[in-house]
Design a protein around this motif. Structure first.
Motif, PDB file in Angstrom:
ATOM      1  N   ARG A  85      -8.560  -4.393   6.278  1.00 54.84           N
ATOM      2  CA  ARG A  85      -9.241  -3.170   5.884  1.00 54.84           C
ATOM      3  C   ARG A  85     -10.695  -3.451   5.524  1.00 54.84           C
ATOM      4  N   GLY A 124      -7.599  -5.388   0.275  1.00 54.39           N
ATOM      5  CA  GLY A 124      -6.652  -4.671   1.120  1.00 54.39           C
ATOM      6  C   GLY A 124      -6.199  -3.331   0.594  1.00 54.39           C
ATOM      7  N   ASP A 125      -6.355  -3.079  -0.719  1.00 56.31           N
ATOM      8  CA  ASP A 125      -5.859  -1.825  -1.294  1.00 56.31           C
ATOM      9  C   ASP A 125      -6.968  -0.876  -1.704  1.00 56.31           C
ATOM     10  N   LYS A 182      -9.558   2.205  -1.577  1.00 57.77           N
ATOM     11  CA  LYS A 182      -9.405   3.546  -1.048  1.00 57.77           C
ATOM     12  C   LYS A 182     -10.730   4.289  -1.085  1.00 57.77           C
ATOM     13  N   ASP A 226     -12.992   5.123  -4.445  1.00 57.76           N
ATOM     14  CA  ASP A 226     -13.051   4.045  -5.433  1.00 57.76           C
ATOM     15  C   ASP A 226     -14.494   3.605  -5.646  1.00 57.76           C
ATOM     16  N   LYS A 233      -0.190   6.685   5.548  1.00 58.21           N
ATOM     17  CA  LYS A 233      -1.329   5.874   5.967  1.00 58.21           C
ATOM     18  C   LYS A 233      -2.519   6.747   6.328  1.00 58.21           C
ATOM     19  N   GLU A 265      -4.915   7.911   3.477  1.00 61.14           N
ATOM     20  CA  GLU A 265      -5.888   6.981   2.913  1.00 61.14           C
ATOM     21  C   GLU A 265      -7.285   7.254   3.438  1.00 61.14           C
TER      22      GLU A 265
END
Length: 686
Positions: A307, A367-368, A370, A373, A423, A426
């Protein structure tokens, strides 16, 4: 000191009494760790070991508590936050290109890239190079916002190409957070259109500097003076300030790559446009010495890097392998580490060591992360999250239960469908997903039917198989009166003068309210403007194409929530439904086509209750299109010649617009079919 002598006595005497004395001294001195390591080499009493472990646990808990309080305070602004003093950077410009669909945004970007010398002279460059998605190239529209950058006289200009269709307005809303100015493209013939109003309203509301570009100035029938007056009226209508109404104007042809300050003073390049961008659009205000502060505005994915988050740095700088905090207002921040850092330069994503405030960059390694953020360091506070307008249309996704289920798709279970929809959330901020009536149903809400059908088409190409229900509008309750409110939209139809009457009758029958009807131009084209319920727009596009012999163009944009307009009928004809399962034959199709227009041709496999055509009258009719000609022992000299009409081919969008409340669309990687909803048929029998 006494604590060290106690340790020495322990090492020489090695008796239990000295061990107890040493452990007692350890509890009250600051060097307990070193002493305890030596004491552990001897036979300590059970009580002494418990005392040392209890003290160590207590100190670790205190340290952890202080760390948690510090992080929580950072996220909730309870700790002292460094006040960021911003200064304008003169070497960077961040601009977004906004316009109505098909007004030439991507073509203009192509010319800007070409004149920046980023391609080799012998390099073959395809048209609309920014439309890298296969679906975008097939439909000829921009669906996803994309970044690039060009160099002009030693300065960097970050350019963001945005979608022009109203259903993808969520992309435009969040992208405007990254830029300081916008290029508002207006067609030199059509002038401001419904989507022009939407994107301009958002840009003015955020205080962005607007540069008006009258594009396609070389188009036959261009009327730049009228277009400029109409654009100024739109500024005034949207409540622009006096300063915003004094917008700079550039006349250009994106296809020819020319621009000028006046229609009669065109240059053979786009330098006048670049000059206006550098002089009119302010540079980003930033502080490179402050703690890092960056709002994640977009996401990408790389097979090797995972990502990738993208956004504009408000303060500080991002470097490779740096430790950061990730948070949103009102919640505790978490720690993470940035991997590689990239910038967009001359149409290439380039790896760099660091990027300073004011620039647009991307990074991997988290990886997390969004959209919405804030990437920050100690001393910074989270920025407000990105907000977009609420959806107005919803559709139901469910597991395929037709007789052909599982034959063509790779991902067919409810778990597969749920994971894919989660998914999508996101990245697609304007989308909403909720659980349906049963565990294998999901309610997906979006800005419009096209917004959701693009998702359906992408899922289909990825190997998913499922069914979708008819689109319906999302209603609200008026808090003051308790009345039901439904979404209303502005609809603009460009139509030839000879079909104007048919279009007016069609829009009026769907509860439309006429706002304006412009006189036809020299080419015989008229523009009709209506305000009508979103319900009335479902299935309207195909009806207008039929009424205008394929020449009418419909454009819509959300207006507001208004009073419920009452009952309306969107489809006059019923459906032709297959009587049994089998292969379609020419013999049976010849007689069935007299009942209406068919969707299938000989040799196609169909199943019972599949919709195979449009009935010429109201109500559904079951037809047997798999029946074969009876074989006899009588020889005929020649079989009768069978002449079949050409079947009507329906795309995914056509199917979604066509289906009634008791019908579903079956979507597979290779086929799109319409069938009767088996659940509603069971209810009808009961």
């Amino acid at each position: 000191m006494m604590n060290m002598s106690a340790v020495r006595r322990v090492s020489t005497n090695r008796n239990a009494a000295s061990v107890s004395s040493a452990s007692a001294s350890v509890k009250s001195v600051p060097v307990f760790a070193k002493a305890s390591r030596k004491v552990e080499n001897f036979a300590m009493s059970t009580q002494a070991r418990r005392d040392v472990q209890a003290l160590q646990t207590s100190r670790r808990n205190k340290v952890a508590t202080r760390a948690l309080n510090t992080v929580a305070a950072l996220a909730t602004d309870e700790s002292e936050v460094v006040v960021v003093k911003l200064a304008e950077r003169t070497d960077i410009r961040n601009v977004a290109i906004i316009a109505h669909v098909d007004h030439g945004k991507t073509t203009l970007v192509d010319s800007m890239l070409a004149q920046s010398k980023i391609f080799r002279e012998n390099e073959k460059v395809q048209e609309r190079v920014m439309d890298s998605n296969d679906l975008e190239r097939e439909r000829g529209i921009t669906i996803l916002a994309k970044n690039t950058a060009v160099r002009y006289k030693g300065n960097k200009i970050n350019i963001i190409d945005t979608p022009g269709h109203a259903d993808f307005g969520g992309e435009v809303e969040r992208i405007l957070n990254m830029v300081d100015g916008v290029l508002l493209l207006v067609d030199a013939v059509e002038g401001p259109m419904p989507q022009t109003r939407f994107v301009l309203k958002k840009a003015l509301g955020l205080g962005k500097k607007v540069v008006v570009v009258v594009n396609k100035i070389d188009r036959p029938g261009s009327r730049p003076d009228w277009v400029l007056d109409a654009t100024f009226d739109l500024f005034v209508e949207l409540g622009a300030t006096d300063e915003q109404c004094e917008f700079p104007v550039v006349y250009a042809s994106g296809l020819a790559g020319t621009a000028g300050p006046e229609p009669t003073e065109m240059q053979d390049n786009l330098e006048p446009l670049f000059d206006v961008i550098m002089s009119a659009v302010p540079g980003p205000e930033a502080n490179t010495d402050a703690p890092l502060q960056m709002l994640v505005t977009n996401l990408d994915f790389d097979e090797h890097k995972g990502r990738i988050a993208l956004g504009r740095i408000t303060a500080g700088k991002v470097t490779e392998k740096m430790s950061v905090l990730i948070g949103i207002p009102g919640e505790a921040a978490r720690t993470a580490r940035v991997g590689e850092v990239f910038v967009y330069d001359n149409f290439v994503r380039t790896n760099v060591e660091s990027v300073e405030a004011g620039d647009i960059c991307a990074f991997s390694g988290i990886g997390d992360v969004k959209i919405g953020d804030t990437i920050m360091t100690t001393g910074s506070a989270p920025l407000p999250t990105i907000k977009v307008e609420e959806p107005t249309v919803r559709m139901t996704f469910s597991v395929n239960t037709s007789p052909f289920a599982g034959k063509e798709g790779k991902y067919v279970t409810s778990r597969n469908i749920r994971d894919r929809l989660m998914k999508e959330l996101e990245r697609n901020l304007a989308l909403r997903v909720e659980d349906g009536e049963t565990s294998d149903m999901f309610v997906v809400s979006g800005r419009g039917a096209l917004h959701i059908t693009i998702l359906i088409e992408n899922m289909r190409r990825e190997g998913f198989e499922f069914t979708i229900g008819p689109p319906s509008v999302i209603t609200k309750k008026d808090e003051a009166t308790g009345n039901t409110l439904e979404p209303w939209e502005y609809a603009t139809v460009e139509v030839s003068e000879e079909y104007t009457g048919s279009v007016v009758d069609l829009l009026s029958s769907r509860k439309g309210q006429m706002l304006d009807m412009n006189m036809c131009d020299s080419a015989g084209q008229c523009t009709v403007k209506y305000r009508m319920p979103t319900r009335g727009l479902i299935g309207l596009r195909n009806s207008i194409l039929t009424a205008t012999r394929g020449t009418g163009i419909l454009n819509t944009i959300f207006a507001e929530y208004g009073e419920w307009a009452g009952d309306m009928f969107s489809r006059d004809n019923g459906s032709l439904v297959a009587f049994e399962t089998g292969s379609v034959t020419a013999y049976s199709l010849f007689s069935a086509q007299e009942r209406g227009q068919m969707f299938v041709k000989p040799g196609i496999e169909v199943y019972e209750n599949q919709v195979v055509g449009i009935h010429q009258r109201p109500g559904d009719l079951k037809v047997n299109i798999v029946k074969r000609k009876a074989a006899t022992n009588v020889r005929s000299n020649k079989d009768a010649t069978v002449v079949l009409n050409e079947p009507k081919t329906l795309s995914l969008d056509d199917c979604v617009e066509y289906i009634a409340q008791d019908e579903l669309v079956e979507v597979t990687p290779t086929s799109v079919r319409i069938l009767k909803n088996p659940k509603m048929q069971k209810k009808g029998k009961q």
